[in-house]
Structure formats: structure tokens, C-alpha cells
Design an enzyme around this catalytic site. Structure first.
Site, short mmCIF file in Angstrom:
data_model
loop_
_atom_site.label_atom_id
_atom_site.label_comp_id
_atom_site.label_asym_id
_atom_site.label_seq_id
_atom_site.Cartn_x
_atom_site.Cartn_y
_atom_site.Cartn_z
N PHE A 1 0.85 -1.19 0.00
CA PHE A 1 0.00 0.00 0.00
C PHE A 1 0.89 1.24 0.00
CE2 PHE A 1 -2.98 -3.15 1.40
CZ PHE A 1 -4.23 -2.68 1.01
N GLY B 1 4.09 5.76 -3.50
CA GLY B 1 4.97 6.92 -3.46
C GLY B 1 6.44 6.55 -3.54
N ASN B 2 7.30 7.53 -3.21
CA ASN B 2 8.74 7.34 -3.38
C ASN B 2 9.32 6.25 -2.48
OD1 ASN B 2 8.87 9.38 -5.35
ND2 ASN B 2 9.04 10.97 -3.78
N GLY C 1 10.71 3.23 -4.20
CA GLY C 1 12.17 3.34 -4.15
C GLY C 1 12.86 2.69 -2.98
N LYS D 1 16.89 5.21 15.84
CA LYS D 1 16.69 5.79 14.52
C LYS D 1 15.86 7.06 14.60
CE LYS D 1 14.50 6.37 10.46
NZ LYS D 1 13.17 6.90 10.11
#
Length: 388
Positions: free
Chosen positions: A8, A11-12, A16, A213
Site C-alpha cells: 500500500f 509513493g517514493n 524506491g 533511529k
């Protein structure tokens, strides 16, 4: 029959990062989105290119073997794909999880596969898969909830990869940094075993990785963006060339590092090296990372469990220093009325219309008796006095 993953978010990050590694792991990827332009483009193209950027130059990868479905128009098709998939992933934004839960729940409910579906949310949020799991349970018939674990298994993840501002004429192609980290908890998969996906680092306890992170990469990146934006710097690289801004970022990350080292027993030297690596990454001139992109959605970034208030609240509870983090919060509060960023206009409205106390509570969800509350209230009051 080959492996199949339903993802789902076209986008990038979806194309990507997640899509790239699912493809490299031998999965047919089915992209699901509500954006007509994205789905139409994916349906018309047989491939797209991911360009990895590093100090050594660029490396291109061609992504093939995918399909795309518009869930706005073909929801039944999405449900059918989920019912026969091996993996479901998403990169849609934490606020959208509740909207993708119903079709996932229906797809899981009609599964006849012997192996449970692996569900992994790839969002910049702590416990995103747990959140999605909750929405899926809410959309599952009560009589079927107890048997849900036999049909699906849910694992939280932490993702880290910078996707800079894209060329408006790039189409489906994605430019992305070479470095990546994708950490997923393996415990939920038990004896069944986790799915075979390249690039994933499987761990027993995810929390140290998520907080390290979020409170290093995301906190540092956003700090550079807000200080940079308010100083008129176009990119993160330009911002970090300014010694004043660089020292502010270092000070913020010194505070979050104190929390990470103490709470998660990560060696101080290891955390220091991690911080230096992150600063090198985000200051990469080849990324051309625009400060408005990194700073966008300030309401989310100022929320209770996010990159500023999240670590600052824990530090305040431990009686530790939060001066630099509060400086970053002040800069974030000034990120108002930025073109193409709806949340920045909403932030301006909140600061203009509400009292300092009400604005502090609305923005951060901190209770007045929390030790961090007066520090944030002080910054809200200051920025309100400067906001026209």
C-alpha cells in the site's frame, strides 16, 4: 506459483525502498494506491528506475515484475490479491493506516493459504504495525478475531532511508540515498519463520533500533531543517555548512544520545559513531535535500511520541537536560504558512487562536503536570508573541 507482496502506497518510499527490495527478493509486487496518476503511470509502464546516490556517484536499478491497483475504484481486486499474498507492506503515513485496514482485514478473513500472511508497516512511527493490527482487529468480525493469528502475523519495523526532493519530470523513477536500514522484529513469526526479504535485519527486540533511529536520524534531520528554514537556507547541506546550525544539531543529538545510551545500554562510543554517520549522511550535497521537504508536517513532528517531544519527555522524566531539544521545538513552532504544507498553516492557526496553555496541550498532548510541559509552554508563549 511465485511469491507475491501487496504494498500500500505507490509513493517514493514504496517504489524506491520497499518495492525495490521486495523485487530483489523475488516477489511480484502489487502496488495499491488511491492516486489515479500514480496507478495509471504504474499500469502503463513495464518498469521504472531507482537511482541510488552516494559520495561515490550513482547506481541505477531497474524494477520490473509489478502490477498496480487503484483501491478507490477496484477494492474487491485488492482484497482478492491480499487473500493470496505472502506479504503485505505499507508506506502510506501513520494517519492513513485506519483507511487501509478494512481491505486488509477482508483479505485476511477469506485467506485459504496454509501459511499466515506477514504484515509489516513501514512508517516513521513507533509501533506502526501494532496500530495497523488494532485497526484490522476492529474490522474483523468478533467471532473471527481469536483465529486471526492463524491467518496473519504482524511485525513492527524501523526504516531509514533518505528520499530527497525529486525532479518534477522524473515520473515513476526515484532518486534515493544508497544507505538504508530496515529492521523488523522476528518474534511474531514464531515457528512459521519470517518471510525471506533481502535488506531486512531481523531482531528480537525492536525498540532500541526504533528509538535510536527516530531520535537520531529523524530528530537530527528535522532540527537541521527547521533551523535551516528559519535562517533562509535552501537545503540541509547548506544548513549544516553553517557552524551555528551544525552546533545546534550536535547539541540536540547529544541530548537524545544520553537517553539512548542510558535506556537501551548502547555503548556511548557506538552511539557517537552512529551520530557522526547520520550527520555525514544528511549533509550529503548530492541529495539536494530541500529544507521545506524535511520540515513538512510540523504538527505530526511536534506530537507526543515523535522526534522532539518523544525524547524530551523521557529525558525530563529522568531529570536530564533538554535545552537543545527545546531550542529545536522553538524553531519547529516557527515553521508556519509554508507553501504546499497544510499542517504549517494549521500550526499558524493554532498559535494565533488558542491560549499558550491550550496550544501546548493540543500540539504535544502533554499534561500540565508533566515535567516537560512548562518548558514547552515557555517556547509556545515566546513564539506566539512573535507570530503575527
Amino acid at each position: 506459483m511465485g511469491k507475491k507482496a501487496v504494498h500500500f502506497g505507490g509513493g517514493n518510499i514504496g517504489r524506491g525502498f520497499v518495492g525495490e527490495f521486495l523485487h530483489e527478493s523475488g516477489y511480484e509486487v502489487v502496488f495499491v494506491d488511491v492516486m489515479d496518476s500514480v496507478i495509471d503511470a504504474l499500469q502503463k509502464a513495464s518498469s521504472y528506475t531507482v537511482t541510488e546516490i552516494s559520495g561515490e556517484g550513482e547506481h541505477k536499478k531497474v524494477i520490473e515484475n509489478y502490477r498496480a491497483i487503484n483501491s478507490k475504484h477496484n477494492l474487491d481486486d485488492v482484497i482478492k490479491e491480499i487473500s493470496t499474498a505472502d506479504v503485505v507492506t505499507c508506506a502510506v503515513g501513520p494517519n492513513i493506516l485506519k483507511f487501509i485496514a478494512p481491505p486488509i482485514a477482508k483479505g485476511i478473513d477469506i485467506r485459504t493459504q496454509p501459511k499466515p500472511l506477514a504484515v509489516i508497516a513501514c512508517e516513521n512511527a513507533i509501533g506502526a504495525t501494532d496500530t495497523l493490527h488494532g485497526f484490522i482487529k476492529d474490522n474483523t468480525d468478533e467471532s473471527r478475531r481469536d483465529s486471526l493469528p492463524s491467518r496473519a502475523q504482524f511485525a513492527n519495523s524501523a526504516i531509514d532511508r533518505i528520499v530527497p526532493t525529486q525532479d518534477p519530470n522524473s515520473g515513476l523513477d526515484v532518486k534515493i540515498e544508497k544507505f538504508y536500514e530496515w529492521v523488523v522484529e522476528k518474534t511474531p513469526f514464531g515457528d512459521v519463520g519470517h518471510p525471506d526479504i533481502k535488506a531486512i535485519h531481523w531482531v528480537d527486540n525492536l525498540e532500541p533500533y526504533i528509538e535510536r533511529k527516530l531520535f537520531t536520524v529523524n530528530t537530527g534531520h528535522a532540527t537541521a531543517a527547521y533551523f535551516g528554514y528559519n535562517a533562509g537556507k535552501p537545503t540541509i547541506h547548506d544548513a549544516l555548512k553553517d557552524e551555528r546550525i551544525r552546533s545546534q544539531v550536535n547539541a540536540v543529538l547529544a541530548e537524545t544520545s544520553a537517553l539512548i545510551v542510558e535506556k537501551h545500554h548502547i555503548p556511548a562510543e557506538e552511539q557517537h559513531d552512529y551520530v557522526q554517520k547520520i550527520i555525514t549522511r544528511i549533509s550529503n550535497p548530492y541529495l539536494e535535500d530541500v529544507v521545506q521537504r524535511v520540515g513538512r508536517a510540523p504538527l505530526r513532528k511536534l506530537s507526543r511520541k515523535e522526534r522532539f517531544i518523544g525524547p524530551a519527555a523521557q529525558l525530563a522524566e529522568r531529570g536530564q537536560q533538554v535545552d537543545a531539544l527545546m531550542g529545536a521545538v522553538e524553531e519547529a513552532l516557527k515553521f508556519q504558512n509554508v507553501p504546499d504544507d497544510e499542517e504549517s498553516f494549521e500550526l499558524h492557526k493554532i498559535l494565533k487562536e488558542l491560549s499558550a496553555a491550550d496550544a501546548t496541550t493540543k500540539l504535544t498532548d502533554l499534561e500540565p503536570d508533566h515535567p516537560l510541559y512548562p518548558r514547552v509552554l515557555e517556547k509556545v508563549t515566546k513564539v506566539q508573541s512573535e507570530t503575527k
